[in-house]
Design an enzyme around this catalytic site. Structure first.
Site, PDB file in Angstrom:
ATOM      1  N   HIS A 136     -62.354  97.919  66.622  1.00 29.31           N
ATOM      2  CA  HIS A 136     -62.464  97.414  65.247  1.00 29.31           C
ATOM      3  C   HIS A 136     -61.063  97.344  64.634  1.00 29.31           C
ATOM      4  O   HIS A 136     -60.792  98.004  63.614  1.00 29.31           O
ATOM      5  CB  HIS A 136     -63.365  98.302  64.388  1.00 29.31           C
ATOM      6  CG  HIS A 136     -64.826  98.069  64.618  1.00 29.31           C
ATOM      7  ND1 HIS A 136     -65.801  98.980  64.279  1.00 29.31           N
ATOM      8  CD2 HIS A 136     -65.498  97.020  65.153  1.00 29.31           C
ATOM      9  CE1 HIS A 136     -66.990  98.506  64.590  1.00 29.31           C
ATOM     10  NE2 HIS A 136     -66.838  97.314  65.131  1.00 29.31           N
ATOM     11  N   HIS A 196     -75.613  89.087  69.136  1.00 31.77           N
ATOM     12  CA  HIS A 196     -74.773  89.600  68.035  1.00 31.77           C
ATOM     13  C   HIS A 196     -73.433  88.873  68.116  1.00 31.77           C
ATOM     14  O   HIS A 196     -72.886  88.699  69.205  1.00 31.77           O
ATOM     15  CB  HIS A 196     -74.617  91.107  68.247  1.00 31.77           C
ATOM     16  CG  HIS A 196     -73.701  91.819  67.322  1.00 31.77           C
ATOM     17  ND1 HIS A 196     -73.541  91.488  65.996  1.00 31.77           N
ATOM     18  CD2 HIS A 196     -72.901  92.905  67.523  1.00 31.77           C
ATOM     19  CE1 HIS A 196     -72.692  92.321  65.438  1.00 31.77           C
ATOM     20  NE2 HIS A 196     -72.279  93.188  66.341  1.00 31.77           N
ATOM     21  N   GLU A 218     -70.428  89.662  66.759  1.00 36.26           N
ATOM     22  CA  GLU A 218     -69.146  90.361  66.718  1.00 36.26           C
ATOM     23  C   GLU A 218     -68.408  90.060  68.019  1.00 36.26           C
ATOM     24  O   GLU A 218     -69.011  89.976  69.094  1.00 36.26           O
ATOM     25  CB  GLU A 218     -69.352  91.868  66.520  1.00 36.26           C
ATOM     26  CG  GLU A 218     -68.083  92.554  66.044  1.00 36.26           C
ATOM     27  CD  GLU A 218     -68.314  93.950  65.450  1.00 36.26           C
ATOM     28  OE1 GLU A 218     -69.438  94.468  65.554  1.00 36.26           O
ATOM     29  OE2 GLU A 218     -67.347  94.494  64.881  1.00 36.26           O
ATOM     30  N   ASP A 224     -66.592  91.333  70.225  1.00 42.02           N
ATOM     31  CA  ASP A 224     -66.594  92.087  71.482  1.00 42.02           C
ATOM     32  C   ASP A 224     -67.752  91.652  72.383  1.00 42.02           C
ATOM     33  O   ASP A 224     -67.761  91.970  73.575  1.00 42.02           O
ATOM     34  CB  ASP A 224     -66.632  93.602  71.239  1.00 42.02           C
ATOM     35  CG  ASP A 224     -67.696  94.046  70.259  1.00 42.02           C
ATOM     36  OD1 ASP A 224     -68.021  93.271  69.341  1.00 42.02           O
ATOM     37  OD2 ASP A 224     -68.198  95.169  70.409  1.00 42.02           O
ATOM     38  N   HIS A 252     -76.101  96.495  63.889  1.00 34.96           N
ATOM     39  CA  HIS A 252     -75.501  96.877  62.633  1.00 34.96           C
ATOM     40  C   HIS A 252     -74.957  95.712  61.815  1.00 34.96           C
ATOM     41  O   HIS A 252     -74.273  95.955  60.797  1.00 34.96           O
ATOM     42  CB  HIS A 252     -74.375  97.880  62.907  1.00 34.96           C
ATOM     43  CG  HIS A 252     -73.198  97.261  63.648  1.00 34.96           C
ATOM     44  ND1 HIS A 252     -71.920  97.295  63.128  1.00 34.96           N
ATOM     45  CD2 HIS A 252     -73.113  96.582  64.794  1.00 34.96           C
ATOM     46  CE1 HIS A 252     -71.089  96.690  63.961  1.00 34.96           C
ATOM     47  NE2 HIS A 252     -71.777  96.249  64.968  1.00 34.96           N
ATOM     48  N   ASP A 282     -75.689  96.584  70.406  1.00 33.37           N
ATOM     49  CA  ASP A 282     -74.904  97.767  70.026  1.00 33.37           C
ATOM     50  C   ASP A 282     -75.745  99.042  69.905  1.00 33.37           C
ATOM     51  O   ASP A 282     -75.234 100.147  70.111  1.00 33.37           O
ATOM     52  CB  ASP A 282     -74.217  97.528  68.675  1.00 33.37           C
ATOM     53  CG  ASP A 282     -72.963  96.680  68.793  1.00 33.37           C
ATOM     54  OD1 ASP A 282     -72.256  96.791  69.812  1.00 33.37           O
ATOM     55  OD2 ASP A 282     -72.693  95.908  67.857  1.00 33.37           O
ATOM     56  N   TYR A 321     -70.371 107.343  67.684  1.00 29.28           N
ATOM     57  CA  TYR A 321     -70.701 105.928  67.469  1.00 29.28           C
ATOM     58  C   TYR A 321     -71.705 105.807  66.327  1.00 29.28           C
ATOM     59  O   TYR A 321     -71.549 104.985  65.416  1.00 29.28           O
ATOM     60  CB  TYR A 321     -71.295 105.398  68.775  1.00 29.28           C
ATOM     61  CG  TYR A 321     -71.513 103.917  68.883  1.00 29.28           C
ATOM     62  CD1 TYR A 321     -70.536 103.087  69.439  1.00 29.28           C
ATOM     63  CD2 TYR A 321     -72.714 103.337  68.492  1.00 29.28           C
ATOM     64  CE1 TYR A 321     -70.753 101.737  69.584  1.00 29.28           C
ATOM     65  CE2 TYR A 321     -72.936 101.981  68.629  1.00 29.28           C
ATOM     66  CZ  TYR A 321     -71.957 101.184  69.179  1.00 29.28           C
ATOM     67  OH  TYR A 321     -72.179  99.840  69.317  1.00 29.28           O
ATOM     68  N   HIS A 326     -72.554  98.596  75.039  1.00 29.33           N
ATOM     69  CA  HIS A 326     -71.371  99.445  75.274  1.00 29.33           C
ATOM     70  C   HIS A 326     -71.798 100.693  76.042  1.00 29.33           C
ATOM     71  O   HIS A 326     -72.778 101.350  75.663  1.00 29.33           O
ATOM     72  CB  HIS A 326     -70.743  99.924  73.963  1.00 29.33           C
ATOM     73  CG  HIS A 326     -70.164  98.839  73.110  1.00 29.33           C
ATOM     74  ND1 HIS A 326     -69.063  98.104  73.484  1.00 29.33           N
ATOM     75  CD2 HIS A 326     -70.544  98.368  71.899  1.00 29.33           C
ATOM     76  CE1 HIS A 326     -68.772  97.239  72.525  1.00 29.33           C
ATOM     77  NE2 HIS A 326     -69.652  97.363  71.559  1.00 29.33           N
TER      78      HIS A 326
END
Ligand code: FEO
Length: 392
Positions: free
Chosen positions: A19, A75, A77, A79, A142, A161, A189, A222
């Site tokens: 992040h 998702h 994001e 990553d 999230h 996630d 996390y 992850h």
């Protein structure tokens, strides 16, 4: 993983910060991507952009790229979506399945009109061979776009996630790694990413559990895949989502000339003396990892925050941590503040006010000591610490 489901992600051993620079990843991470090869061949999520070319090249080398029928973008994001531009440059026709909010965030990131297919909870993708993917929107777990995909037959929940952890490993499965390391990273996390959304975490888990679906594996985005008793992490999330606390007190402080440190050490001793069963943790915030400190806050029933007054304010490490504490919206915790000062001494009130606004039950007006604490001041701090232990 199974005869038709394979991990095709990336292990990032060198990742130290995530992040941007906000989240420490002492043990690296993985970006998990999966390919399902039934009558249809489907890719679930991709990897972070720096590994995009390597990822798509690997798909081509393995003979997967040309045969893909769809990609599921659970998702946006980066990553997990970071390889979509390279992937879709080589397969521009490929349908991209995502939630309604997924289109917004994917377009917001990449500004492309890919072949989007919007799905909502309960929609299905027919994989052939009698199996299908069932989509489950999981907004704010999230991000607004987050969703899960459940594969029937093999009974795999692809959870993105949720239930993940930043842990680089080639071992792939939860039962093959050190369990203490695994759970340390899981709770870190949750504490640092999911705490503000705990109400939604609880509701979503209860909804999914009520479906009584068999789950052989939970394939996160992850860290490890949960195959040994996969619901163990779901039950942990349920516990963590309900104002979680242990019999633990965390003292977080910074110091200029060791006065506030002396108070912190005295408070730790006093709380331990007053309540020997309570675990007391003390961190100097300018030296200690802030994400690990926030994990200790998550685990604690109460915190004590300390800073000397500098100018009219706080030391920056403490001020920054207060900002993070505000954003994480912890619930059901008590707090107080302490610090040294030379003349005006605003710091303790600033911390007390901020903690109250952040949802902590502030137990009193805090403890201040003028200049460098002498024997009497340390004795008063000790008595304050014992009284604090009795209030929490
Ligand atoms: Fe692992 Fe929300 O990205």
């Amino acid at each position: 993983m199974t005869q038709t489901v394979s991990w095709v992600g990336k292990v990032d051993w060198d990742l130290l910060r995530f992040h941007g620079d906000e989240y420490s990843t002492h043990k690296g991470s993985t970006y998990n991507s999966y390919v399902v090869e039934e009558e249809k061949t489907v890719l679930i999520d991709t990897v972070w952009k720096p590994y995009s070319k390597e990822f798509v090249d690997n798909l081509e080398t393995e003979g997967i790229l040309g045969g893909l029928d769809a990609v599921i973008a659970q998702h946006a994001e980066s990553d997990h979506s970071g390889a979509l531009p390279d992937l879709l440059a080589r397969r521009p026709d490929l349908p991209v399945y995502c939630s309604t909010n997924g289109i917004k965030s994917l377009k917001g990131h990449y500004h492309k009109d890919w072949n989007f297919k919007v799905v909502k909870t309960g929609d299905e993708y027919d994989l052939g061979n009698g199996k299908k993917l069932v989509f489950i929107e999981a907004p704010m777990l999230h991000w607004p776009d987050s969703m899960f995909s459940y594969m029937t037959g093999d009974a795999i929940l692809f959870s993105n996630d949720a239930f993940g952890q930043h842990l680089a490993t080639e071992k792939l499965y939860n039962d093959l790694v050190d369990q203490d390391e695994l759970y340390d990273e899981c709770i870190k996390y949750y504490a640092n990413i999911l705490t503000p959304f705990s109400t939604l975490v609880k509701a979503k888990i209860e909804q999914v559990l009520s479906l009584k679906l068999p789950v052989n594996m939970i394939a996160t985005s992850h860290g490890v895949i949960w195959r040994d008793n996969p619901t163990q992490i779901v039950l942990k999330y349920l516990e963590w989502s309900q104002d979680y606390k242990e019999d633990r007190v965390t003292i977080l402080y910074d110091t200029m000339w060791e006065g506030t440190r002396a108070l912190a050490d005295t408070l730790a001793l006093a709380i331990n003396d007053a309540s020997p069963a309570t675990t007391v943790i003390s961190h100097c915030l300018s030296k200690f990892d802030k994400n690990d400190a926030l994990t200790d806050v998550f685990r604690s029933k109460a915190i004590l925050l300390g800073s000397p007054t500098v100018g009219k304010g706080l030391l920056t490490a403490v001020a920054g941590t207060l900002e993070e504490i505000k954003g994480l919206a912890f619930k059901g915790k008590k707090a107080a503040a302490f610090g040294t000062y030379g003349w005006s001494g605003e710091a303790v009130k600033i911390m007390v006010d901020s903690l109250a606004k952040s949802g902590f039950e502030v137990v009193d007006e805090g403890f201040r000591a003028m200049w460098n604490p002498d024997e009497d001041a340390l004795k008063a701090a000790y008595e304050y610490g014992r009284a604090f232990a009795a209030k929490i």
